[in-house]
Design an enzyme around this catalytic site. Structure first.
Site, PDB file in Angstrom:
ATOM      1  N   THR A   1       0.832  -1.209   0.000  1.00 21.82           N
ATOM      2  CA  THR A   1       0.000   0.000   0.000  1.00 21.82           C
ATOM      3  C   THR A   1       0.862   1.253   0.000  1.00 21.82           C
ATOM      4  O   THR A   1       0.637   2.186  -0.794  1.00 21.82           O
ATOM      5  CB  THR A   1      -0.911   0.010   1.238  1.00 21.82           C
ATOM      6  OG1 THR A   1      -1.638  -1.210   1.302  1.00 21.82           O
ATOM      7  CG2 THR A   1      -1.871   1.170   1.194  1.00 21.82           C
ATOM      8  N   THR A   2       1.865   1.289   0.886  1.00 18.07           N
ATOM      9  CA  THR A   2       2.720   2.470   1.001  1.00 18.07           C
ATOM     10  C   THR A   2       3.570   2.653  -0.245  1.00 18.07           C
ATOM     11  O   THR A   2       4.010   3.764  -0.552  1.00 18.07           O
ATOM     12  CB  THR A   2       3.602   2.363   2.252  1.00 18.07           C
ATOM     13  OG1 THR A   2       2.775   2.027   3.366  1.00 18.07           O
ATOM     14  CG2 THR A   2       4.324   3.656   2.548  1.00 18.07           C
TER      15      THR A   2
ATOM     16  N   ILE B   1       5.530  -4.797  10.513  1.00 17.24           N
ATOM     17  CA  ILE B   1       5.706  -4.274   9.159  1.00 17.24           C
ATOM     18  C   ILE B   1       5.160  -2.864   9.210  1.00 17.24           C
ATOM     19  O   ILE B   1       3.955  -2.641   9.260  1.00 17.24           O
ATOM     20  CB  ILE B   1       5.008  -5.144   8.109  1.00 17.24           C
ATOM     21  CG1 ILE B   1       5.597  -6.556   8.140  1.00 17.24           C
ATOM     22  CG2 ILE B   1       5.171  -4.528   6.720  1.00 17.24           C
ATOM     23  CD1 ILE B   1       4.953  -7.529   7.165  1.00 17.24           C
TER      24      ILE B   1
ATOM     25  N   TYR C   1     -12.196  -4.364  -3.754  1.00 15.82           N
ATOM     26  CA  TYR C   1     -13.297  -3.821  -4.545  1.00 15.82           C
ATOM     27  C   TYR C   1     -14.296  -4.901  -4.983  1.00 15.82           C
ATOM     28  O   TYR C   1     -15.507  -4.712  -4.878  1.00 15.82           O
ATOM     29  CB  TYR C   1     -12.799  -3.037  -5.766  1.00 15.82           C
ATOM     30  CG  TYR C   1     -13.924  -2.393  -6.553  1.00 15.82           C
ATOM     31  CD1 TYR C   1     -14.587  -1.262  -6.057  1.00 15.82           C
ATOM     32  CD2 TYR C   1     -14.357  -2.932  -7.760  1.00 15.82           C
ATOM     33  CE1 TYR C   1     -15.634  -0.699  -6.749  1.00 15.82           C
ATOM     34  CE2 TYR C   1     -15.397  -2.375  -8.460  1.00 15.82           C
ATOM     35  CZ  TYR C   1     -16.047  -1.259  -7.954  1.00 15.82           C
ATOM     36  OH  TYR C   1     -17.084  -0.707  -8.647  1.00 15.82           O
TER      37      TYR C   1
ATOM     38  N   ARG D   1      -9.223  -1.665   3.749  1.00 17.48           N
ATOM     39  CA  ARG D   1      -8.865  -1.266   2.382  1.00 17.48           C
ATOM     40  C   ARG D   1      -9.420  -2.226   1.331  1.00 17.48           C
ATOM     41  O   ARG D   1      -9.807  -1.809   0.243  1.00 17.48           O
ATOM     42  CB  ARG D   1      -7.342  -1.173   2.237  1.00 17.48           C
ATOM     43  CG  ARG D   1      -6.734   0.041   2.946  1.00 17.48           C
ATOM     44  CD  ARG D   1      -5.258   0.171   2.619  1.00 17.48           C
ATOM     45  NE  ARG D   1      -4.658   1.304   3.303  1.00 17.48           N
ATOM     46  CZ  ARG D   1      -4.601   2.541   2.815  1.00 17.48           C
ATOM     47  NH1 ARG D   1      -5.121   2.801   1.633  1.00 17.48           N
ATOM     48  NH2 ARG D   1      -4.023   3.511   3.498  1.00 17.48           N
TER      49      ARG D   1
ATOM     50  N   LYS E   1       0.345 -10.539   7.944  1.00 15.62           N
ATOM     51  CA  LYS E   1       0.445  -9.144   8.349  1.00 15.62           C
ATOM     52  C   LYS E   1      -0.969  -8.708   8.709  1.00 15.62           C
ATOM     53  O   LYS E   1      -1.848  -8.637   7.841  1.00 15.62           O
ATOM     54  CB  LYS E   1       1.007  -8.269   7.229  1.00 15.62           C
ATOM     55  CG  LYS E   1       1.054  -6.786   7.598  1.00 15.62           C
ATOM     56  CD  LYS E   1       1.477  -5.919   6.425  1.00 15.62           C
ATOM     57  CE  LYS E   1       1.440  -4.443   6.816  1.00 15.62           C
ATOM     58  NZ  LYS E   1       1.749  -3.541   5.677  1.00 15.62           N
TER      59      LYS E   1
ATOM     60  N   TYR F   1      -1.843 -10.672   3.881  1.00 11.45           N
ATOM     61  CA  TYR F   1      -2.101  -9.322   4.366  1.00 11.45           C
ATOM     62  C   TYR F   1      -3.600  -9.190   4.578  1.00 11.45           C
ATOM     63  O   TYR F   1      -4.373  -9.181   3.616  1.00 11.45           O
ATOM     64  CB  TYR F   1      -1.588  -8.307   3.349  1.00 11.45           C
ATOM     65  CG  TYR F   1      -1.578  -6.868   3.804  1.00 11.45           C
ATOM     66  CD1 TYR F   1      -1.797  -6.502   5.124  1.00 11.45           C
ATOM     67  CD2 TYR F   1      -1.328  -5.855   2.881  1.00 11.45           C
ATOM     68  CE1 TYR F   1      -1.771  -5.175   5.516  1.00 11.45           C
ATOM     69  CE2 TYR F   1      -1.295  -4.521   3.262  1.00 11.45           C
ATOM     70  CZ  TYR F   1      -1.529  -4.184   4.577  1.00 11.45           C
ATOM     71  OH  TYR F   1      -1.503  -2.872   4.964  1.00 11.45           O
TER      72      TYR F   1
END
Length: 305
Positions: free
Chosen positions: A56-57, A213, A119, A150, A173, A145
């Site tokens: 994401t980052t 993380i 989505y 999100r 994560k 993850y």
């Protein structure tokens, strides 16, 4: 870093202090691989024993396969002998996620971060089949993850239990914000759990997580390494003090929900990257927001100029 041979400590396939790394861009929006290498070297020098690229980052939805592969190759060449390099393989198109995963493996990544499709909001069977397809396509250890805020869909208990049986799925994560649930899942599945929320890093470590993380690791990797060492030594008061010390930095980088944006501005203020350019739909912080960030970095001794 922690003694990974100590049987009293959690296993750490994916290291103990990882930073979810930004993807630097030039002013024109093209990828800046040299700056990416500079960030990676800084993070490992600061105390990271793992890096996550293209999460994401790292602005994974707006970076493309050749760019992802090029940065993975460059970072592996630069720090792959000192840190685990984990490639993100996130997409809401399973075939695309498989291609990303295979590209990361070809480019030298040591592991993969795989999330539920976003989505689409698939069923739990769809989540399972998606992640299994990605894990089946590579020979790398996989860390799941779980970030329903999100993706729009959580990895359910039964789905996680099934995935835990896959020979390449080694960890999670967890960015659900539910530490008690994670504690139960950790015990039930035997998977390694990693904190995916900087505000809860101490909580996760105190509950037996293998590591963190982090996004705030861009400016505080050494402090998180200190926290891990304290927890490993059973010195929770010291670890708690580290967590308290880091609260202003966590708030400054993560409080507005724009970790990628604020991390880039922090790295630019520190002189690590030349620009804080992001790709739409992300936008750079305002001058007032950057000034506020700089004030916190100065007050916490991160920025001295």
């Amino acid at each position: 870093m922690a003694d990974t041979n100590d049987p009293r400590l959690p296993s750490r396939t994916f290291g103990s202090v990882a930073t979810a790394m930004v993807t630097p861009f030039h002013d024109d929006g093209s990828i800046d691989v040299d700056a990416g290498v500079a960030v990676a070297v800084k993070l490992v020098d600061d105390g990271c024993d793992a890096l996550v690229l293209h999460g994401t980052t790292g602005e994974s939805p707006t970076t493309h396969q050749p760019e992802k592969d090029e940065l993975v190759r460059a970072v592996v060449d630069a720090v792959g002998d000192r840190a685990m390099v984990i490639g993100g393989a996130g997409s809401n198109d399973t075939a695309h996620a498989v291609r990303i995963a295979q590209g990361a493996q070809r480019s030298g990544a040591h592991g993969l971060l795989v999330l539920a499709p976003y989505y689409n909001r698939p069923s739990q069977e769809g989540v399972y089949q998606h992640i299994k397809a990605v894990a089946d396509a590579v020979d790398l250890p996989v860390i799941l993850y779980d970030i329903p805020g999100r993706t729009g869909v959580a990895i359910g208990d039964e789905t996680l239990d099934r995935l835990a049986e896959h020979p390449r799925v080694k960890g999670v994560k967890d960015a659900t914000g539910d530490v008690p649930q994670g504690f139960e899942r950790m015990a039930r599945t035997g998977l390694e759990f990693y904190s995916g929320d900087d505000s809860l890093n101490f909580d996760w470590l105190a509950h037996g997580a293998s590591g963190v993380i982090s996004v705030v690791g861009h400016v505080a990797a050494g402090s998180y390494a200190e926290m891990v060492r304290a927890v490993d030594a059973g010195d929770l008061p010291v670890a708690r003090d580290v967590a308290a010390r880091l609260r202003p930095l966590v708030a400054a980088l993560m409080g507005g929900g724009q970790g990628a944006v604020m991390s880039k501005h922090a790295l630019q203020l520190l002189g690590v990257i030349p620009t804080a350019t992001v790709r739409l739909p992300l936008v750079q912080a305002s001058a007032a927001e950057v000034d506020a960030l700089a004030a916190v970095l100065r007050s916490e001794g991160v920025l001295t100029a």
